[in-house]
Design an enzyme around this catalytic site. Structure first.
Site, short mmCIF file in Angstrom:
data_model
loop_
_atom_site.label_atom_id
_atom_site.label_comp_id
_atom_site.label_asym_id
_atom_site.label_seq_id
_atom_site.Cartn_x
_atom_site.Cartn_y
_atom_site.Cartn_z
CB THR A 93 -2.74 -10.85 -17.73
OG1 THR A 93 -3.07 -12.44 -16.71
CG2 THR A 93 -1.73 -10.97 -18.17
CB SER A 145 -9.02 -14.53 -13.34
OG SER A 145 -10.07 -14.29 -14.02
#
Length: 339
Positions: A15, A64
């Site tokens: 992010t 992720s």
């Protein structure tokens, strides 16, 4: 003349480099060079560090959940090689937060460098109000220049809190302060442009596998479950199995037959608890209790929760390559006893 205090920064995605697209969804957009261009000089004040002392490594651009244990291990080996350079004082790894704790724990296990490794990221995307990525990145750089104890190991730095890789977990899916170490708390904090450490983690027992064993499954149990998923793991070639049980490490009696079958096949079975604190203890001797499971040959995972027990089991099996049967089982057990 002292060697430059260079800091290596490994960008893996997450992010911290994402922005909102036209359809409202958040997607990868930026790279490390973009973030470094925005990093204000004041962010690393009190640190004798200029742009020429940043060693950027555009290692990957992965959300992720796209990180795999094999990629985590390759990253660890690349970080290890970088820290072997005399001119490098430490390493920062930017990473998505969803599985950040697994990558940090593997780094802690297999990179025995006395130099700091700081894993960080962001909970808010680059174009979202209150973006936390640059603040976390700047703090991670400062921590690498701080005179940390040589046994600090890998840490996770998020929202000004510093956590030991072994202890940290993501406790909230969206909050900026989404990380914690239940039962232990942070080992330090970032304050006034500096760093304050409260304590150091327990001493590490470094492992040095040439590779890890990725064929390790996790079976999370619920009331009344039988052994079908354990059987599936064993029959599909799992080289190790982590069982997430209840309380102090207790399981439904319906899974016992398959646990016995796995242990008899010399597949290490590690028992963990779904509780966020307390861990596994051989307290209960009833059918399915941790005391009985230990006597069956199950390895007790201690305070490690299932995701990290899986990482340790992968590394321990990597160390045990070339061994078989009881010798392999005992080598894996010894690795867990060290934690």
């Amino acid at each position: 003349m002292h060697a430059p205090r260079n800091i290596a920064i490994f960008f893996t995605g997450g992010t911290i480099g994402m922005q909102q697209s036209a359809d409202g969804a958040v997607r990868p957009a930026l790279h490390l060079a973009d973030l470094l261009a925005e990093l204000p000089g004041a962010a690393v004040k009190n640190a004798p560090l200029g742009p020429e002392h940043i060693l950027p490594v555009e290692w990957a651009d992965l959300p992720s959940p796209h990180m795999t244990p094999a990629l985590m291990f390759q990253l660890a080996m690349d970080v290890k090689a970088m820290l072997e350079r005399e001119d490098v004082a430490g390493a920062v790894v930017t990473h998505g937060t969803d599985v950040m704790e697994e990558t940090a724990f593997l780094l802690d296990l297999v990179v025995p460098s006395p130099k700091p490794i700081v894993v960080t990221g962001a909970m808010r995307s680059h174009d979202e109000a209150g973006y936390d990525g640059l603040r976390n990145l700047a703090a991670a750089i400062r921590l690498c220049l701080y005179p940390v104890p040589p046994d600090l190991g890998t840490v996770v730095l998020m929202a000004d809190k510093i956590y030991a890789a072994r202890e940290v977990t993501k406790v909230h899916s969206l909050a900026v302060n989404s990380f914690d170490a239940p039962g232990a708390g942070p080992i330090g904090t970032c304050v006034a442009g500096g760093v304050q450490l409260f304590r150091t983690p327990l001493p590490r027992k470094a492992l040095t596998p040439q590779a890890i064993e990725t064929a390790v499954d996790v079976v999370s149990l619920a009331p009344g479950m039988d052994g079908r998923f354990l059987a599936c793991a064993r029959q599909c070639g799992a080289q190790g199995i982590v069982v997430e049980g209840f309380g102090a490490g207790n399981v439904p009696p319906g899974v016992l037959e398959e646990i016995r079958a796995a242990v008899a096949a010399h597949i290490p079975v590690v028992l963990t608890s779904r509780c966020i604190e307390g861990g596994v203890w051989p307290l209960y001797g009833y059918k399915g209790g941790a005391n009985e499971l230990r006597d069956l040959g199950v390895i007790l995972g201690g305070s490690l929760r299932a995701p990290k027990a899986r990482i340790l089991l992968m590394a321990a099996l990597g160390m045990a390559r070339g061994l078989s049967g009881l010798a392999k089982m005992e080598a894996v057990r010894a690795a867990f006893q060290a934690y």
